[in-house]
Design a protein around this motif. Structure first.
Motif, PDB file in Angstrom:
ATOM      1  N   SER A   1      48.420  40.683  38.275  1.00  0.00           N
ATOM      2  CA  SER A   1      48.579  39.632  37.270  1.00  0.00           C
ATOM      3  C   SER A   1      47.877  38.369  37.763  1.00  0.00           C
ATOM      4  O   SER A   1      47.470  38.293  38.923  1.00  0.00           O
ATOM      5  CB  SER A   1      50.066  39.339  37.032  1.00  0.00           C
ATOM      6  N   CYS A   2      47.777  37.393  36.882  1.00  0.00           N
ATOM      7  CA  CYS A   2      47.155  36.124  37.286  1.00  0.00           C
ATOM      8  C   CYS A   2      47.898  35.508  38.467  1.00  0.00           C
ATOM      9  O   CYS A   2      47.302  34.787  39.260  1.00  0.00           O
ATOM     10  CB  CYS A   2      47.118  35.155  36.108  1.00  0.00           C
ATOM     11  N   ASN A   3      49.189  35.793  38.588  1.00  0.00           N
ATOM     12  CA  ASN A   3      49.988  35.255  39.691  1.00  0.00           C
ATOM     13  C   ASN A   3      50.051  36.161  40.906  1.00  0.00           C
ATOM     14  O   ASN A   3      50.542  35.751  41.957  1.00  0.00           O
ATOM     15  CB  ASN A   3      51.413  34.962  39.211  1.00  0.00           C
ATOM     16  N   LYS A   4      49.606  37.408  40.768  1.00  0.00           N
ATOM     17  CA  LYS A   4      49.640  38.357  41.887  1.00  0.00           C
ATOM     18  C   LYS A   4      48.368  39.204  41.847  1.00  0.00           C
ATOM     19  O   LYS A   4      48.299  40.221  41.163  1.00  0.00           O
ATOM     20  CB  LYS A   4      50.875  39.246  41.811  1.00  0.00           C
ATOM     21  N   ALA A   5      47.361  38.753  42.576  1.00  0.00           N
ATOM     22  CA  ALA A   5      46.037  39.372  42.553  1.00  0.00           C
ATOM     23  C   ALA A   5      46.065  40.811  43.036  1.00  0.00           C
ATOM     24  O   ALA A   5      46.879  41.188  43.878  1.00  0.00           O
ATOM     25  CB  ALA A   5      45.071  38.558  43.415  1.00  0.00           C
TER      26      ALA A   5
ATOM     27  N   TYR B   1      47.791  44.494  34.521  1.00  0.00           N
ATOM     28  CA  TYR B   1      46.361  44.196  34.622  1.00  0.00           C
ATOM     29  C   TYR B   1      46.089  42.781  34.132  1.00  0.00           C
ATOM     30  O   TYR B   1      46.838  42.235  33.330  1.00  0.00           O
ATOM     31  CB  TYR B   1      45.543  45.219  33.813  1.00  0.00           C
ATOM     32  N   TYR B   2      44.986  42.224  34.611  1.00  0.00           N
ATOM     33  CA  TYR B   2      44.585  40.882  34.197  1.00  0.00           C
ATOM     34  C   TYR B   2      43.080  40.751  34.320  1.00  0.00           C
ATOM     35  O   TYR B   2      42.417  41.555  34.978  1.00  0.00           O
ATOM     36  CB  TYR B   2      45.287  39.812  35.032  1.00  0.00           C
ATOM     37  N   ILE B   3      42.531  39.733  33.683  1.00  0.00           N
ATOM     38  CA  ILE B   3      41.122  39.408  33.803  1.00  0.00           C
ATOM     39  C   ILE B   3      41.017  38.095  34.553  1.00  0.00           C
ATOM     40  O   ILE B   3      41.864  37.211  34.395  1.00  0.00           O
ATOM     41  CB  ILE B   3      40.441  39.266  32.430  1.00  0.00           C
ATOM     42  N   ASP B   4      39.979  37.980  35.370  1.00  0.00           N
ATOM     43  CA  ASP B   4      39.645  36.663  35.907  1.00  0.00           C
ATOM     44  C   ASP B   4      38.170  36.394  35.670  1.00  0.00           C
ATOM     45  O   ASP B   4      37.355  37.299  35.618  1.00  0.00           O
ATOM     46  CB  ASP B   4      40.057  36.474  37.374  1.00  0.00           C
TER      47      ASP B   4
ATOM     48  N   ILE C   1      38.281  30.677  40.635  1.00  0.00           N
ATOM     49  CA  ILE C   1      38.593  31.256  39.329  1.00  0.00           C
ATOM     50  C   ILE C   1      38.700  30.121  38.313  1.00  0.00           C
ATOM     51  O   ILE C   1      39.470  29.180  38.501  1.00  0.00           O
ATOM     52  CB  ILE C   1      39.922  32.049  39.375  1.00  0.00           C
ATOM     53  N   VAL C   2      37.912  30.220  37.216  1.00  0.00           N
ATOM     54  CA  VAL C   2      37.941  29.173  36.202  1.00  0.00           C
ATOM     55  C   VAL C   2      38.791  29.557  34.997  1.00  0.00           C
ATOM     56  O   VAL C   2      39.140  28.686  34.187  1.00  0.00           O
ATOM     57  CB  VAL C   2      36.506  28.786  35.740  1.00  0.00           C
ATOM     58  N   ALA C   3      39.111  30.850  34.850  1.00  0.00           N
ATOM     59  CA  ALA C   3      39.964  31.295  33.747  1.00  0.00           C
ATOM     60  C   ALA C   3      40.628  32.612  34.138  1.00  0.00           C
ATOM     61  O   ALA C   3      40.085  33.375  34.945  1.00  0.00           O
ATOM     62  CB  ALA C   3      39.157  31.466  32.463  1.00  0.00           C
ATOM     63  N   CYS C   4      41.776  32.859  33.537  1.00  0.00           N
ATOM     64  CA  CYS C   4      42.531  34.072  33.840  1.00  0.00           C
ATOM     65  C   CYS C   4      43.348  34.448  32.614  1.00  0.00           C
ATOM     66  O   CYS C   4      43.653  33.595  31.778  1.00  0.00           O
ATOM     67  CB  CYS C   4      43.447  33.819  35.039  1.00  0.00           C
ATOM     68  N   GLY C   5      43.700  35.721  32.518  1.00  0.00           N
ATOM     69  CA  GLY C   5      44.552  36.166  31.423  1.00  0.00           C
ATOM     70  C   GLY C   5      45.200  37.500  31.721  1.00  0.00           C
ATOM     71  O   GLY C   5      44.533  38.450  32.097  1.00  0.00           O
ATOM     72  N   ASP C   6      46.526  37.556  31.616  1.00  0.00           N
ATOM     73  CA  ASP C   6      47.252  38.806  31.800  1.00  0.00           C
ATOM     74  C   ASP C   6      47.100  39.678  30.561  1.00  0.00           C
ATOM     75  O   ASP C   6      47.058  39.175  29.432  1.00  0.00           O
ATOM     76  CB  ASP C   6      48.734  38.538  32.041  1.00  0.00           C
TER      77      ASP C   6
END
Length: 144
Positions: A79-83, A120-123, A134-139
């Motif tokens: 997740s964005c909080n847990k790479a 899963y998430y995107i960075d 990282i300039v953006a993130c999304g779960d």
């Protein structure tokens, strides 16, 4: 609503019911991409089964970025909080080229089966040369 729309909606309902009765699941992962540290990036990410067996298609689109920028991006486990680790090969993700309006749209075909569970998430990275920022993130959330 016109007759064609009603007919199409009815056919989709019948197809959905038939697929469900056969045990076929439609799986998609969807999420919102949001800027970090003052970035104005806002957009969407979707991950679905690819057109070839055993592949996954990931598509990202967003606005609010700096025109002309080049960015790297990846879908990761976690997740964005847990790479976590990158899903598929890092080389499968094309560089993002931000257009003159600050927008992008890109798609990656990953040589992995679409996950049916997990997190899963995107960075979005500052640049291919500066992947640590990282300039953006999304779960991503599983939608069936």
């Amino acid at each position: 609503m016109n007759r064609t729309s009603i007919t199409a909606a009815g056919l989709l309902l019948i197809l959905s019911s038939s697929l469900a009765a056969m045990g076929v699941r439609h799986i998609a992962w969807d999420g919102l991409v949001q800027g970090k540290d003052g970035s104005k990036i806002r957009g969407l990410i979707e991950m679905v089964g690819g057109t070839a067996k055993g592949t996954t298609s990931a598509e990202v689109q967003y606005t609010g970025d700096t025109p002309g920028s080049a960015r790297a991006w990846h879908v990761h486990a976690g997740s964005c909080n847990k790479a976590g680790a990158i899903l598929g090969a890092a080389s499968a993700y094309p560089a993002l080229k931000v257009d003159a309006k600050g927008a992008i749209k890109a798609k990656a075909t990953l040589r992995v089966q679409l996950p049916e569970s997990g997190s899963y998430y995107i960075d979005v990275h500052d640049s291919p040369a500066n992947p640590g920022k990282i300039v953006a993130c999304g779960d991503l959330l599983l939608a069936e």
